[in-house]
Design a protein around this motif. Sequence first.
Motif, short mmCIF file in Angstrom:
data_model
loop_
_atom_site.label_atom_id
_atom_site.label_comp_id
_atom_site.label_asym_id
_atom_site.label_seq_id
_atom_site.Cartn_x
_atom_site.Cartn_y
_atom_site.Cartn_z
N HIS A 1 0.89 -1.05 -0.22
CA HIS A 1 -0.05 -0.32 -0.10
C HIS A 1 1.15 1.21 0.16
O HIS A 1 1.92 1.55 0.61
CB HIS A 1 -0.77 -0.61 1.33
CG HIS A 1 -1.77 1.30 1.07
ND1 HIS A 1 -2.05 1.97 2.68
CD2 HIS A 1 -3.08 1.91 0.73
CE1 HIS A 1 -2.90 2.94 2.56
NE2 HIS A 1 -3.38 2.79 1.25
N ILE A 2 0.76 2.05 -0.78
CA ILE A 2 1.27 3.48 -0.94
C ILE A 2 0.74 4.46 -0.87
O ILE A 2 -0.66 4.90 -1.94
CB ILE A 2 1.74 3.55 -2.70
CG1 ILE A 2 3.48 2.39 -2.38
CG2 ILE A 2 3.16 5.14 -2.41
CD1 ILE A 2 4.10 1.99 -3.57
N TYR B 1 -0.49 -6.56 -9.95
CA TYR B 1 -2.27 -5.96 -10.10
C TYR B 1 -2.53 -4.23 -9.43
O TYR B 1 -2.14 -4.68 -8.30
CB TYR B 1 -3.64 -7.10 -9.18
CG TYR B 1 -2.81 -7.55 -10.17
CD1 TYR B 1 -3.63 -8.19 -11.84
CD2 TYR B 1 -2.34 -9.29 -10.20
CE1 TYR B 1 -3.59 -9.20 -12.50
CE2 TYR B 1 -2.18 -10.20 -10.79
CZ TYR B 1 -2.86 -10.10 -11.68
OH TYR B 1 -2.46 -11.70 -12.71
N ARG B 2 -2.60 -3.75 -10.07
CA ARG B 2 -2.19 -2.05 -9.45
C ARG B 2 -3.54 -1.64 -9.43
O ARG B 2 -4.47 -1.51 -10.34
CB ARG B 2 -1.38 -0.80 -9.81
CG ARG B 2 -0.75 -0.26 -9.33
CD ARG B 2 0.39 0.58 -10.24
NE ARG B 2 1.83 -0.26 -10.18
CZ ARG B 2 2.55 0.46 -9.82
NH1 ARG B 2 2.71 1.33 -8.68
NH2 ARG B 2 3.42 -0.20 -8.77
N VAL B 3 -4.00 -0.56 -8.30
CA VAL B 3 -4.99 -0.13 -8.07
C VAL B 3 -4.85 1.27 -8.18
O VAL B 3 -4.59 1.59 -6.46
CB VAL B 3 -6.28 -0.05 -7.10
CG1 VAL B 3 -7.26 0.38 -7.49
CG2 VAL B 3 -6.65 -1.50 -7.75
N THR C 1 -1.47 -5.33 -5.35
CA THR C 1 -1.36 -7.20 -5.75
C THR C 1 -0.50 -7.56 -5.76
O THR C 1 -0.19 -7.72 -7.59
CB THR C 1 -2.66 -7.26 -5.37
OG1 THR C 1 -3.20 -6.42 -4.99
CG2 THR C 1 -3.39 -8.36 -4.79
N PHE C 2 0.26 -9.17 -5.52
CA PHE C 2 1.44 -9.50 -5.97
C PHE C 2 0.56 -11.37 -6.15
O PHE C 2 -0.09 -11.35 -5.14
CB PHE C 2 2.56 -9.75 -5.69
CG PHE C 2 3.19 -8.43 -6.17
CD1 PHE C 2 4.02 -7.88 -6.78
CD2 PHE C 2 2.98 -7.78 -4.81
CE1 PHE C 2 4.83 -6.86 -6.64
CE2 PHE C 2 3.70 -5.73 -4.67
CZ PHE C 2 4.02 -5.70 -5.51
N THR D 1 7.44 -12.58 -4.89
CA THR D 1 7.98 -11.31 -5.80
C THR D 1 7.22 -10.62 -4.35
O THR D 1 7.93 -9.44 -4.79
CB THR D 1 6.79 -11.63 -6.79
OG1 THR D 1 5.99 -12.32 -7.60
CG2 THR D 1 6.65 -10.33 -7.47
N ILE D 2 6.15 -10.60 -3.71
CA ILE D 2 6.09 -9.14 -3.20
C ILE D 2 7.78 -9.15 -1.84
O ILE D 2 7.96 -7.96 -2.15
CB ILE D 2 5.10 -9.82 -2.01
CG1 ILE D 2 4.57 -8.41 -0.66
CG2 ILE D 2 5.15 -11.28 -1.66
CD1 ILE D 2 4.37 -7.38 -1.10
N ARG D 3 8.06 -9.93 -1.23
CA ARG D 3 9.41 -10.29 -1.35
C ARG D 3 10.39 -9.45 -1.53
O ARG D 3 11.18 -8.35 -1.17
CB ARG D 3 9.82 -11.27 -0.42
CG ARG D 3 9.18 -12.47 0.75
CD ARG D 3 9.89 -13.40 1.21
NE ARG D 3 8.80 -13.63 2.62
CZ ARG D 3 9.42 -12.72 3.60
NH1 ARG D 3 9.98 -12.00 3.89
NH2 ARG D 3 8.51 -13.90 4.50
#
Length: 164
Positions: free
Chosen positions: A17-18, A111-113, A131-132, A137-139
């Motif tokens: 989350h950014i 996936y980006r919102v 979201t990964f 990948t998230i790491r």
Amino acid sequence: MTNNFVFESDLNAKTIHIQREFHAPVEKVWRAWTEPALLDKWIAPQPWRAETKTWDFSTGGIWLYAMIGTDGTKRWVYAQFTAIDAGSSYSTMGMFCDAEGNPIETAPKSYRVNKFSSLEGNRSMVDTVITFEDESTIRMFAEGGFKEGTAMSLANLDELLAAE
């Protein structure tokens, strides 16, 4: 002047989350995120630069661009627009690819919102959730300098907004 930068990763949920404030009206920030000539000026953390090859800002449309290093090395990124609510949000599915937009077989998808909102005092907020598909990948993103690169890119955007 504060920008209230938030960068939170949740490894269990496989999300980042950014959230970031900008000292510019939301319409101006929206343009900077949705016009390729403007995006190319800020999206790459320095000393890298970005170059858009293909841009179709419509649902199902594609953004194909390269992040270019100081030695000329290009890292190609493919983003497909999956939803657009003009002026307030858009979503993408992204992955690494070759120069023609062909996905790299082992490349992870994300996936980006991105949501845009107005704040008091002619300011705006962009709220992004990425979201990964898998934990590795998230790491890679959460622990591999993505936070610092994102902060640098958003600082580039501050400069662009101030100059526009």
